[in-house]
Design a protein around this motif. Structure first.
Motif, PDB file in Angstrom:
ATOM      1  N   THR A 113       0.860  -0.977  -0.048  1.00  0.00           N
ATOM      2  CA  THR A 113      -0.405   0.391   0.159  1.00  0.00           C
ATOM      3  C   THR A 113       1.077   1.235  -0.349  1.00  0.00           C
ATOM      4  O   THR A 113       0.285   1.974  -0.692  1.00  0.00           O
ATOM      5  N   ARG A 114       2.329   0.949   0.290  1.00  0.00           N
ATOM      6  CA  ARG A 114       2.867   2.153   0.718  1.00  0.00           C
ATOM      7  C   ARG A 114       3.277   2.479  -1.151  1.00  0.00           C
ATOM      8  O   ARG A 114       3.135   3.119  -1.729  1.00  0.00           O
ATOM      9  N   PRO A 171      -0.649   2.984  -3.930  1.00  0.00           N
ATOM     10  CA  PRO A 171      -1.972   3.566  -2.767  1.00  0.00           C
ATOM     11  C   PRO A 171      -2.759   3.286  -3.287  1.00  0.00           C
ATOM     12  O   PRO A 171      -3.967   3.188  -2.308  1.00  0.00           O
ATOM     13  N   THR A 172      -3.096   2.838  -4.955  1.00  0.00           N
ATOM     14  CA  THR A 172      -4.608   3.227  -5.349  1.00  0.00           C
ATOM     15  C   THR A 172      -5.302   1.539  -4.696  1.00  0.00           C
ATOM     16  O   THR A 172      -6.121   0.767  -5.194  1.00  0.00           O
TER      17      THR A 172
END
Length: 200
Positions: A117-118, A121-122
């Motif tokens: 997720t870093r 982010p989508t």
């Protein structure tokens, strides 16, 4: 090497949850649903195959040295050391699938999910859990396949993993398998992983 993930037409979905919560069963049944079109990413691991596991299907089995060399070359989207073994998601096949407009599902632990997720982010994130730790303990003991020390270690890990539940976009509580599968199907379709039988 950095990638502009926003330019890739496919969708990336991350599924996590403590050992024994049923996430693998739920995910595999959801991926078999004709309304879902998604590819489950195959992770690499330094641990030896368990009975019945096939290389390339369940995991890509590599030596620790091979894994560390690939990691150092930046060939993993995420990686983590779990119970003394290395696990990671090879980045190249994920990018190829996303470039082709496909939906890719990563079934990974919370350490790996945080890395993904870093970087992306989508990505959609789904956490599968159980009504209580007592239920989880009963399921782990019900397997009858692991010694007491391993069961206790998995429960300790589960407590830590549950502390990350708020970082996920969606949560599925597996207190009824069929309902949990239906929820997973709905979330995957909602994320853009639509199969041929679903209107676009």
């Amino acid at each position: 090497m950095t990638h502009d993930w926003t330019r890739l037409p496919g969708r990336l979905v991350v599924v996590s949850g403590p050992s024994g919560c049923g996430k693998s069963t739920i995910l595999r049944r959801a991926l078999d649903d004709p309304t879902v079109s998604a590819r489950l990413s195959v992770s690499a691991t330094s641990r030896p195959p368990r009975q019945g596991e096939e290389g390339g299907l369940h995991y890509e089995f590599v030596s620790r040295g091979q894994f560390e060399a690939a990691r150092d070359r930046g060939q993993f989207l995420e990686w983590a050391e779990v119970h003394g073994n290395l696990y990671g998601t090879p980045i190249a096949p994920v990018i190829r699938s996303l470039e082709a407009g496909e939906c890719v599902v990563l079934e990974i632990d919370v350490q790996g999910a945080a890395q993904v997720t870093r970087a992306v982010p989508t990505a959609d994130t789904i956490f599968v859990t159980v009504p209580s730790l007592d239920v989880l303990e009963a399921r782990l003991r019900g397997r009858g396949t692991e010694p007491e020390a391993v069961v206790r270690r998995r429960l300790d890990n589960a407590r830590r993993e549950l502390e990350s539940i708020h970082l996920y976009t969606h949560t599925i509580v597996n207190d009824d398998l069929d309902r949990a599968v239906s929820e997973m199907v709905a979330l995957l379709v909602g994320a853009g992983c639509k199969g041929a039988d679903r209107d676009a």
